[in-house]
Design a protein around this motif. Structure first.
Motif, PDB file in Angstrom:
ATOM      1  N   ARG A 201      67.968  47.731  32.156  1.00  0.00           N
ATOM      2  CA  ARG A 201      67.227  48.421  31.308  1.00  0.00           C
ATOM      3  C   ARG A 201      66.964  49.100  30.969  1.00  0.00           C
ATOM      4  NH1 ARG A 201      62.219  46.868  34.521  1.00  0.00           N
ATOM      5  NH2 ARG A 201      62.670  45.292  35.275  1.00  0.00           N
ATOM      6  N   ILE A 202      68.115  50.447  31.137  1.00  0.00           N
ATOM      7  CA  ILE A 202      67.789  52.189  30.532  1.00  0.00           C
ATOM      8  C   ILE A 202      68.365  51.352  29.326  1.00  0.00           C
ATOM      9  CG2 ILE A 202      69.576  53.737  30.329  1.00  0.00           C
ATOM     10  CD1 ILE A 202      69.078  53.343  33.882  1.00  0.00           C
ATOM     11  N   MET A 203      69.900  50.075  28.682  1.00  0.00           N
ATOM     12  CA  MET A 203      69.695  50.309  27.908  1.00  0.00           C
ATOM     13  C   MET A 203      69.411  49.132  26.810  1.00  0.00           C
ATOM     14  SD  MET A 203      72.342  50.101  25.280  1.00  0.00           S
ATOM     15  CE  MET A 203      74.194  50.793  27.125  1.00  0.00           C
ATOM     16  N   ARG A 204      68.124  48.795  27.288  1.00  0.00           N
ATOM     17  CA  ARG A 204      66.769  47.947  26.610  1.00  0.00           C
ATOM     18  C   ARG A 204      66.092  49.286  25.991  1.00  0.00           C
ATOM     19  NH1 ARG A 204      65.002  43.800  24.091  1.00  0.00           N
ATOM     20  NH2 ARG A 204      62.455  43.226  24.354  1.00  0.00           N
TER      21      ARG A 204
ATOM     22  N   GLY B  61      64.489  55.025  39.959  1.00  0.00           N
ATOM     23  CA  GLY B  61      65.442  54.661  40.140  1.00  0.00           C
ATOM     24  C   GLY B  61      65.931  53.430  40.179  1.00  0.00           C
ATOM     25  N   ALA B  62      65.747  52.130  40.360  1.00  0.00           N
ATOM     26  CA  ALA B  62      65.523  51.259  40.236  1.00  0.00           C
ATOM     27  C   ALA B  62      65.803  50.553  39.170  1.00  0.00           C
ATOM     28  CB  ALA B  62      65.854  50.148  41.678  1.00  0.00           C
ATOM     29  N   LEU B  63      64.225  50.961  38.866  1.00  0.00           N
ATOM     30  CA  LEU B  63      63.724  50.089  37.352  1.00  0.00           C
ATOM     31  C   LEU B  63      64.016  51.062  35.998  1.00  0.00           C
ATOM     32  CD1 LEU B  63      60.083  49.078  39.169  1.00  0.00           C
ATOM     33  CD2 LEU B  63      62.374  47.524  38.620  1.00  0.00           C
ATOM     34  N   ALA B  64      64.403  52.470  36.355  1.00  0.00           N
ATOM     35  CA  ALA B  64      63.988  53.160  35.025  1.00  0.00           C
ATOM     36  C   ALA B  64      62.346  53.454  34.496  1.00  0.00           C
ATOM     37  CB  ALA B  64      64.633  52.407  34.187  1.00  0.00           C
ATOM     38  N   ARG B  65      61.473  53.470  36.239  1.00  0.00           N
ATOM     39  CA  ARG B  65      60.273  53.530  35.758  1.00  0.00           C
ATOM     40  C   ARG B  65      59.481  53.425  36.711  1.00  0.00           C
ATOM     41  NH1 ARG B  65      59.591  48.873  32.098  1.00  0.00           N
ATOM     42  NH2 ARG B  65      58.606  47.023  34.330  1.00  0.00           N
TER      43      ARG B  65
ATOM     44  N   GLN C 127      59.637  42.646  36.664  1.00  0.00           N
ATOM     45  CA  GLN C 127      59.018  41.723  35.874  1.00  0.00           C
ATOM     46  C   GLN C 127      58.778  42.409  34.039  1.00  0.00           C
ATOM     47  OE1 GLN C 127      60.277  38.998  36.447  1.00  0.00           O
ATOM     48  NE2 GLN C 127      60.598  38.732  38.278  1.00  0.00           N
ATOM     49  N   PHE C 128      58.155  43.443  34.454  1.00  0.00           N
ATOM     50  CA  PHE C 128      57.627  44.211  33.514  1.00  0.00           C
ATOM     51  C   PHE C 128      58.534  44.546  32.087  1.00  0.00           C
ATOM     52  CE2 PHE C 128      53.408  46.245  34.322  1.00  0.00           C
ATOM     53  CZ  PHE C 128      52.383  45.112  34.663  1.00  0.00           C
ATOM     54  N   ASP C 129      58.440  43.893  31.259  1.00  0.00           N
ATOM     55  CA  ASP C 129      59.463  44.206  30.294  1.00  0.00           C
ATOM     56  C   ASP C 129      59.839  45.913  30.125  1.00  0.00           C
ATOM     57  OD1 ASP C 129      60.378  45.628  27.376  1.00  0.00           O
ATOM     58  OD2 ASP C 129      60.379  43.342  27.046  1.00  0.00           O
ATOM     59  N   PRO C 130      61.575  46.152  30.175  1.00  0.00           N
ATOM     60  CA  PRO C 130      61.561  47.305  30.334  1.00  0.00           C
ATOM     61  C   PRO C 130      61.234  48.240  29.395  1.00  0.00           C
ATOM     62  CG  PRO C 130      63.272  46.189  30.811  1.00  0.00           C
ATOM     63  CD  PRO C 130      62.166  45.334  30.328  1.00  0.00           C
ATOM     64  N   THR C 131      60.633  48.438  27.895  1.00  0.00           N
ATOM     65  CA  THR C 131      60.005  49.040  27.031  1.00  0.00           C
ATOM     66  C   THR C 131      58.229  49.410  27.340  1.00  0.00           C
ATOM     67  OG1 THR C 131      59.227  46.926  25.745  1.00  0.00           O
ATOM     68  CG2 THR C 131      61.671  47.592  25.276  1.00  0.00           C
TER      69      THR C 131
ATOM     70  N   ALA D  39      59.250  58.177  49.239  1.00  0.00           N
ATOM     71  CA  ALA D  39      60.728  57.609  49.071  1.00  0.00           C
ATOM     72  C   ALA D  39      60.360  57.029  47.958  1.00  0.00           C
ATOM     73  CB  ALA D  39      61.219  57.087  50.489  1.00  0.00           C
ATOM     74  N   TYR D  40      59.322  55.697  48.194  1.00  0.00           N
ATOM     75  CA  TYR D  40      58.969  54.927  47.284  1.00  0.00           C
ATOM     76  C   TYR D  40      59.422  54.992  45.876  1.00  0.00           C
ATOM     77  CZ  TYR D  40      56.455  50.545  45.745  1.00  0.00           C
ATOM     78  OH  TYR D  40      55.959  49.428  44.205  1.00  0.00           O
ATOM     79  N   PHE D  41      58.383  55.375  45.411  1.00  0.00           N
ATOM     80  CA  PHE D  41      58.446  55.455  44.066  1.00  0.00           C
ATOM     81  C   PHE D  41      59.698  56.820  43.809  1.00  0.00           C
ATOM     82  CE2 PHE D  41      53.777  55.878  45.026  1.00  0.00           C
ATOM     83  CZ  PHE D  41      53.911  55.210  43.745  1.00  0.00           C
ATOM     84  N   PHE D  42      60.677  57.146  44.430  1.00  0.00           N
ATOM     85  CA  PHE D  42      61.700  57.978  44.000  1.00  0.00           C
ATOM     86  C   PHE D  42      62.459  56.824  43.336  1.00  0.00           C
ATOM     87  CE2 PHE D  42      65.758  59.725  45.420  1.00  0.00           C
ATOM     88  CZ  PHE D  42      66.065  60.920  44.118  1.00  0.00           C
ATOM     89  N   LEU D  43      62.997  55.374  45.312  1.00  0.00           N
ATOM     90  CA  LEU D  43      63.733  54.748  45.126  1.00  0.00           C
ATOM     91  C   LEU D  43      63.548  54.008  43.989  1.00  0.00           C
ATOM     92  CD1 LEU D  43      64.165  54.651  48.908  1.00  0.00           C
ATOM     93  CD2 LEU D  43      65.780  55.629  46.843  1.00  0.00           C
ATOM     94  N   MET D  44      62.445  53.579  43.958  1.00  0.00           N
ATOM     95  CA  MET D  44      62.183  51.939  42.881  1.00  0.00           C
ATOM     96  C   MET D  44      62.046  52.766  41.031  1.00  0.00           C
ATOM     97  SD  MET D  44      62.069  49.665  44.645  1.00  0.00           S
ATOM     98  CE  MET D  44      61.454  48.518  43.092  1.00  0.00           C
TER      99      MET D  44
END
Length: 288
Positions: free
Chosen positions: A236-239, A143-147, A185-189, A136-141
């Motif tokens: 994040r997704i847009m970037r 989705g929230a972080l886009a990675r 805090q990690f850059d989305p790219t 659940a942690y990996f699935f939900l996070m």
């Protein structure tokens, strides 16, 4: 063929001598040995420090309570090109480091993480918490972080990534999940790899404690709140779409404020090191 990166393993600890001994033994049994093991004591009153010294680890002392403060102190001091982080209750298979570091042959990989497998719960409870907590942690996070998010008991990152974000993490707040905060805090790219075969054995004690689960939920909410808009995925997704995946930029500039911060932390740290005591890491830079 490029040479493998140097690796520092950072382990924050607070009164967990017995499990720390098992963790350090699993590191000593690695087929690919770490270049440095840094144990950050967060005020232990048991034999944690003695256990770490007996295993040949570098011991740092962090007086500010909290995993984020202790882990951040270790990351600042780490000399390796790759910083691995495990917890004192992590027990690692012999090929853990060799498998994990191979991912860094790809210059676009910023970090690698894997799941934990709870021990001491029994088969039914173990399966339940694997689904209800770990998956659940990996699935939900994700989705929230886009990675994929980082999992603090089982993760590695480039040191350059830490240097780029160290001034943004909330290490002063003990009610923040430090691994989630770092993930945000990690850059989305930047690319984080979730290797589901990179499994660490972790203690099942936290999920057996109902009050502890409540605190963990409170910490998750506080982490998302403190990180503000960085915690939401549309931007994040847009970037990611507009820029794609890119390597961590090399940080070169050092600000006076960061020198002051590093000097202050060095003054209040009681460092015990097997190496030459004059051999200290340079002040951590801030991105341009």
């Amino acid at each position: 063929m490029q040479s493998p990166p140097t690796v520092s393993v950072v382990i924050p600890v607070l009164d967990d001598a017995e499990q720390l001994a098992a963790c350090l033994a699993s590191l000593a049994a690695q087929t690919r040995q770490p270049d440095e093991v840094v144990v950050v004591d967060n005020g232990s009153s048991d034999g944690s420090v003695e256990v770490a010294l007996a295993a040949g680890a570098t011991v740092l002392h962090e007086p500010q309570r909290g995993i984020g403060a202790a882990a951040g102190h270790g990351y600042d001091a780490a000399r390796g090109a790759v910083i691995a982080r495990v917890d004192s209750d992590s027990e690692l298979p012999p090929d853990w480091l060799a498998r994990a570091t191979r991912w860094f042959d790809d210059p676009l990989v910023t970090a690698v993480t894997g799941p934990g497998r709870f021990r001491g719960l029994g088969p039914i409870a173990g399966l339940f918490w694997d689904v209800a907590y770990m998956r659940a942690y990996f699935f939900l996070m994700t989705g929230a972080l886009a990675r994929p998010p980082l999992f603090g008991s089982n993760m590695l990152m480039r040191r350059s990534a830490w240097l780029a974000v160290r001034h943004r993490v909330h290490r002063d707040d003990a009610m923040v999940h430090d691994d989630v905060d770092l993930s945000i805090q990690f850059d989305p790219t930047w690319r984080t790899v979730l290797d589901t075969g990179l499994v660490a054995s972790v203690s099942g004690a936290p999920v057996r404690d109902a009050s502890g689960l409540v605190v963990r939920t409170e910490k998750a909410l506080r982490t998302m709140w403190r990180s503000g808009m960085r915690a939401f995925s549309p931007a994040r997704i847009m970037r990611r779409v507009l820029i794609g995946t890119r390597p961590v930029p090399v940080v070169r500039r050092v600000e006076h404020a960061d020198r002051t911060d590093r000097a202050d932390r060095t003054d209040r740290a009681d460092r015990t090191d097997r190496a030459d005591p004059t051999d200290r890491p340079a002040p951590a830079p801030v991105p341009q």
